[in-house]
Structures are given as structure tokens and as C-alpha cells.
Scaffold this active site. Sequence first.
Site, PDB file in Angstrom:
ATOM      1  N   TYR A 147     -10.578  -2.113  -1.977  1.00 19.36           N
ATOM      2  CA  TYR A 147      -9.519  -1.648  -1.082  1.00 19.36           C
ATOM      3  C   TYR A 147      -8.384  -2.669  -1.022  1.00 19.36           C
ATOM      4  O   TYR A 147      -7.206  -2.318  -1.165  1.00 19.36           O
ATOM      5  CB  TYR A 147     -10.068  -1.394   0.316  1.00 19.36           C
ATOM      6  CG  TYR A 147      -8.985  -1.063   1.321  1.00 19.36           C
ATOM      7  CD1 TYR A 147      -8.421   0.209   1.364  1.00 19.36           C
ATOM      8  CD2 TYR A 147      -8.518  -2.023   2.215  1.00 19.36           C
ATOM      9  CE1 TYR A 147      -7.416   0.518   2.269  1.00 19.36           C
ATOM     10  CE2 TYR A 147      -7.513  -1.722   3.120  1.00 19.36           C
ATOM     11  CZ  TYR A 147      -6.967  -0.454   3.144  1.00 19.36           C
ATOM     12  OH  TYR A 147      -5.959  -0.165   4.033  1.00 19.36           O
ATOM     13  N   LYS A 151      -4.330  -2.397  -2.325  1.00 16.37           N
ATOM     14  CA  LYS A 151      -3.177  -2.657  -1.481  1.00 16.37           C
ATOM     15  C   LYS A 151      -2.328  -3.803  -2.038  1.00 16.37           C
ATOM     16  O   LYS A 151      -1.105  -3.833  -1.843  1.00 16.37           O
ATOM     17  CB  LYS A 151      -3.622  -2.963  -0.051  1.00 16.37           C
ATOM     18  CG  LYS A 151      -4.225  -1.744   0.652  1.00 16.37           C
ATOM     19  CD  LYS A 151      -3.245  -0.575   0.698  1.00 16.37           C
ATOM     20  CE  LYS A 151      -3.788   0.621   1.443  1.00 16.37           C
ATOM     21  NZ  LYS A 151      -2.815   1.744   1.524  1.00 16.37           N
TER      22      LYS A 151
END
Length: 228
Positions: A147, A151
Site C-alpha cells: 500500500y 502511494k
Amino acid sequence: MKIALVTGASSGLGREFVRQIAEQGKVEEIWAIARRRDRLEALQSISAVPIRVLALDLTRPGDMEYLRNTLQDELPDIRILVNAAGMGRMGPTVDIPAKDNDAMIDLNCRAAVDVTDAAFPYLHPGSQVLEICSTAGFQPIPGLNVYAATKAFLLSYTQTLHYELSPAGIHVTAVAKCYVKEFGKRLRAPAKPRKIRTVTQPKITAERQIVGQLSVWDILAAHEKSAD
């Protein structure tokens, strides 16, 4: 027609952006994109601006093609693009199923780039692009590895896009949010951890809904002031 296009519009930050954009009344229509049609249809109850419901899964090539075709048919003037669609899984990297890693990469990276690319021909001077990044993108985070990496990708992409599109008068902003309570409920730990090694997970405590009154309008006002 002046529109706002918001992905991930059915909940969380996307829904809040829809509410605030509608409240300001600076566009004629809001195109709301997410998978859950019922939640998208419910957005009309919080918006005086007409909502165009686009129940799409942005990780499916056919749905992305539908969005491109719809834009080509309607030729809108996109004043605001908010890429808020995203997902995450929490846990040691070795315990996250490959399909979940692929889903994070597809939605957080590829879909964001594809939607932005589809919007390029319909952005004009003064248009605002907001890519919903994360403070997780600034450093590696054990327990949120893939994750955070997605990002970091989106943050780099957005920063570069800012410099590339600024000469055309198109404003690109990386919104580096922290933990959002509603999104955090969906950060599920793996059901059956593999007994390979232990990774110490960071304690995540922030639970603020970061749109607040900052949102797109303060950013736009800052750009308008600097332009003067």
C-alpha cells in the site's frame, strides 16, 4: 458543460469531495464513479448539483474504455478531477495474498494514471487535478508495504505531472492524507497468517477525515490569488 469527475465517490474522501463541490456550485454536473450504484445514486440527496452515476470498476479494462468513450461523446470541460479511489491491506508482506497486492497496484496506481490520462483532453486552463495520495507514500511502512509503495508511486507521478501541466495553467495537487477512519475499517489483516517471520506493525492512531474545509476550494483560491 463544466463538470467535476470524482472517483471513489461512494464513500470516504470521495463522497466528502462530492458534497463540498456540490455545495460550492461551481460546476454544472458531477460525474461520480465507484462500483456501488446504490451508493452513487444516494449522493443526489447531498447534492444540489446533478449527479451523473457511473457505476464502474476502474480495474476492469472494459469499464475504463466505457469512461473514455463517454468523455469522447460528451466532450465535457473538466474543471475538477479528484482521483480518490483506492484500497489497502494491512499485515506482513508475506501474509498478503498476491491477488490483493495486484488489486492495490491496479487501483491505486494504474487506475489513477488511466483516469488522469483519459481526462487530459478535457482539462483546460484553471482545471484542478487532485490525486489522493497518502503520508504513507513518504517512507516504507512495515505492515503496509505494498500500500505504501503504491502511494509512493502516485506521489511521484503527481509531483511530476504538476510541473508538466503548470505551463498550461492546469493545477495538479498531491493530497497526502493521513489515516482515514472509514478507510481504516477496510484495512483488513490476512485471515490466515503464514508462520514465516514476524514484522512489527506501526501503531496507526490518526483518525481525522482530512478533507474538512481545506479541500479543493482553498487550493483553487490559492492558485487564483497567485495568478493575480
